[in-house]
Design an enzyme around this catalytic site. Structure first.
Site, mmCIF file in Angstrom:
data_model
loop_
_atom_site.group_PDB
_atom_site.id
_atom_site.type_symbol
_atom_site.label_atom_id
_atom_site.label_comp_id
_atom_site.label_asym_id
_atom_site.label_seq_id
_atom_site.Cartn_x
_atom_site.Cartn_y
_atom_site.Cartn_z
ATOM 1 N N LYS A 17 -13.462 -2.849 2.884
ATOM 2 C CA LYS A 17 -14.373 -1.737 2.596
ATOM 3 C C LYS A 17 -15.484 -1.813 3.644
ATOM 4 O O LYS A 17 -16.668 -1.955 3.344
ATOM 5 C CB LYS A 17 -14.906 -1.870 1.159
ATOM 6 C CG LYS A 17 -15.694 -0.675 0.664
ATOM 7 C CD LYS A 17 -14.843 0.558 0.375
ATOM 8 C CE LYS A 17 -15.721 1.738 0.003
ATOM 9 N NZ LYS A 17 -14.964 3.009 -0.111
ATOM 10 N N ASP B 6 -9.955 2.010 -0.902
ATOM 11 C CA ASP B 6 -9.672 3.222 -1.691
ATOM 12 C C ASP B 6 -8.498 3.995 -1.087
ATOM 13 O O ASP B 6 -7.612 4.479 -1.801
ATOM 14 C CB ASP B 6 -10.931 4.101 -1.852
ATOM 15 C CG ASP B 6 -11.729 4.267 -0.566
ATOM 16 O OD1 ASP B 6 -11.365 3.661 0.460
ATOM 17 O OD2 ASP B 6 -12.722 5.030 -0.585
ATOM 18 N N ASP C 231 -1.714 -5.422 -8.858
ATOM 19 C CA ASP C 231 -1.296 -4.826 -10.134
ATOM 20 C C ASP C 231 -0.774 -3.411 -9.913
ATOM 21 O O ASP C 231 0.220 -2.997 -10.506
ATOM 22 C CB ASP C 231 -2.464 -4.781 -11.137
ATOM 23 C CG ASP C 231 -2.429 -5.958 -12.102
ATOM 24 O OD1 ASP C 231 -1.928 -7.034 -11.705
ATOM 25 O OD2 ASP C 231 -2.909 -5.807 -13.244
ATOM 26 N N ASP D 132 -6.384 -8.527 -6.057
ATOM 27 C CA ASP D 132 -6.071 -8.537 -7.494
ATOM 28 C C ASP D 132 -5.725 -7.128 -7.954
ATOM 29 O O ASP D 132 -4.691 -6.895 -8.597
ATOM 30 C CB ASP D 132 -7.294 -9.065 -8.270
ATOM 31 C CG ASP D 132 -7.066 -9.015 -9.767
ATOM 32 O OD1 ASP D 132 -6.003 -9.477 -10.210
ATOM 33 O OD2 ASP D 132 -7.946 -8.499 -10.490
ATOM 34 N N TYR E 150 -15.087 -13.643 -7.041
ATOM 35 C CA TYR E 150 -14.657 -14.487 -8.150
ATOM 36 C C TYR E 150 -15.455 -15.787 -8.225
ATOM 37 O O TYR E 150 -15.565 -16.382 -9.293
ATOM 38 C CB TYR E 150 -13.177 -14.853 -8.008
ATOM 39 C CG TYR E 150 -12.228 -13.829 -8.560
ATOM 40 C CD1 TYR E 150 -12.164 -12.548 -8.030
ATOM 41 C CD2 TYR E 150 -11.370 -14.157 -9.607
ATOM 42 C CE1 TYR E 150 -11.278 -11.623 -8.522
ATOM 43 C CE2 TYR E 150 -10.473 -13.231 -10.108
ATOM 44 C CZ TYR E 150 -10.429 -11.968 -9.567
ATOM 45 O OH TYR E 150 -9.541 -11.049 -10.055
#
Ligand code: IPM
Ligand code: MG
Length: 368
Positions: free
Chosen positions: A189, A221, A249, A245, A141
């Site tokens: 990751k 994942d 959600d 983020d 970000y």
């Protein structure tokens, strides 16, 4: 106690839900003998319209001076075509960065009354109660460079972290796990990204200081998959900014509605910004249809984390649960039974529930 709260209503349904939370906080003040003063100031699209910037200096100053900050939501189609420095989201990212609010806490709780609204089978989601701890001021970000290059034919975004930035969020997550279910899942990751390999190393280092907390590592994942397969298995999840983020959600809809989820963004000294996880929902803005509960629950987090008012926070959370148990719901919580109400009526119900507990809370405060 006297406390000053900065209120940043923002765009879309932001003003309606912040007004609802303000009314609830005022009731808490009357009941528990606190004085809250509110200073309203602009952010996002509303600030662009008024001041030609999504984050006026005045807004940052008001927030710095406050004991805590309530933020509604930012964004809407009106500003979608704007150049990047005039986008409402810049205001949100800017205030997080300007105030150093690095720790984003997003609790996801499956309420018994709302299980029918989950996209998962009831029995799969029942009992889910997790806290996503998202790093909020670093990573993709904010990394530089982030730009188009070679005449627009090439792009670069940068995922950068300093060791101390990872250490402080990981410590925060361990502290949270310690007072919850004592289980931490670190998401990364590490099979691909160097930043994730450092992240994993730091989690393992810090684990030695928290022998009471069990730790596991999950690739992002796989974490996305496990969230729908077995959400109840999670306690605290810690992740870098973008992973957090996305996963928050995903996790949020498991519980029935994004309209229920609160969040806190904290810095080390306790200053915090409290906002619902949902966005500005421009399609229902101004229609008295928005679910104010995520904002009201965010205000409860504010009482707990920034204002040191634990029993007041519990009072608000209990009132929300009771209102749901009584069958009240807004349109987002699709159900055939109960009573569908609008934003104002929903917050009024929470207020009435708070007031109905006056005597009990009175006894609690005498003994605390
Ligand atoms: C969130 C939102 C923001 C983010 C957007 C609006 C910039 O999605 O708070 O999760 O990505 O952080
Ligand atoms: Mg998001």
């Amino acid at each position: 106690m006297n406390k000053t709260i900065a209120v940043l209503p923002g765009d879309g349904i932001g003003p309606e839900v912040t007004a609802a939370a303000k009314a609830v906080i005022e009731t808490v003040g009357d009941q528990f003998g606190h004085t809250f003063s509110f200073t309203e100031t602009a952010i996002g699209g509303a600030a662009i319209d008024e001041h030609e910037t999504p984050l006026p200096d005045e807004t940052v100053a008001v927030c710095e001076d406050a004991d805590a900050i309530l933020l509604g939501a930012v964004g809407g189609p009106r500003w979608d075509g704007n150049p990047s420095h005039l986008r409402p989201e810049k205001g949100l990212l800017g205030i997080r960065k300007a105030l150093g609010l690095f720790a984003n806490l997003r609790p996801v709780t499956a309420y018994g009354q709302l299980l029918h609204a989950s996209p998962l089978k009831k029995e799969r989601v029942a009992g889910s109660d997790m806290l996503i701890v998202r790093e909020l001021t670093g990573g993709l970000y904010f990394g530089e460079p982030s730009e188009r290059q070679e005449n627009g034919q090439s792009v670069v975004d940068t995922l950068a972290y300093q060791r101390y930035e990872i250490e402080r969020i990981v410590e925060k997550a361990f502290e949270c796990a310690r007072i919850r279910g004592k289980k931490l899942t670190s998401v990364d990751k590490a099979n691909v990204l160097e930043s994730s390999r450092l992240w994993r190393e730091i989690v393992d280092e810090k684990a030695a200081n928290y022998p009471d907390v069990s730790v596991d590592h999950l690739l992002v994942d796989a974490a996305a998959m496990k969230l729908v397969q077995d959400p109840a298995a999670f306690d605290v999840i810690v992740a870098e900014n973008l992973f957090g983020d996305i996963l928050s959600d995903e996790a949020s809809v498991l519980t029935g509605s994004l309209g229920m989820l609160p969040s806190a963004s904290l810095r080390a000294d306790g200053l915090g910004l409290y906002e619902p996880v949902h966005g500005s929902a421009p399609d229902i803005a101004g229609k008295d249809q928005a679910n104010p509960l995520a904002m009201i629950l965010s205000a409860a987090m504010m009482l707990r984390y920034s204002l040191g008012m634990e029993k007041e926070a519990v009072a608000v959370e209990t009132a929300v649960q009771e209102v749901l148990a009584a069958g009240y719901h807004t349109g987002d919580l699709a159900t055939t039974s109960g009573k569908q109400v609008g934003t104002k009526e929903m917050s009024q119900q929470v207020i009435e529930c708070l007031l109905s507990h006056d005597a009990t809370f009175g006894i609690l405060s005498t003994y605390s």
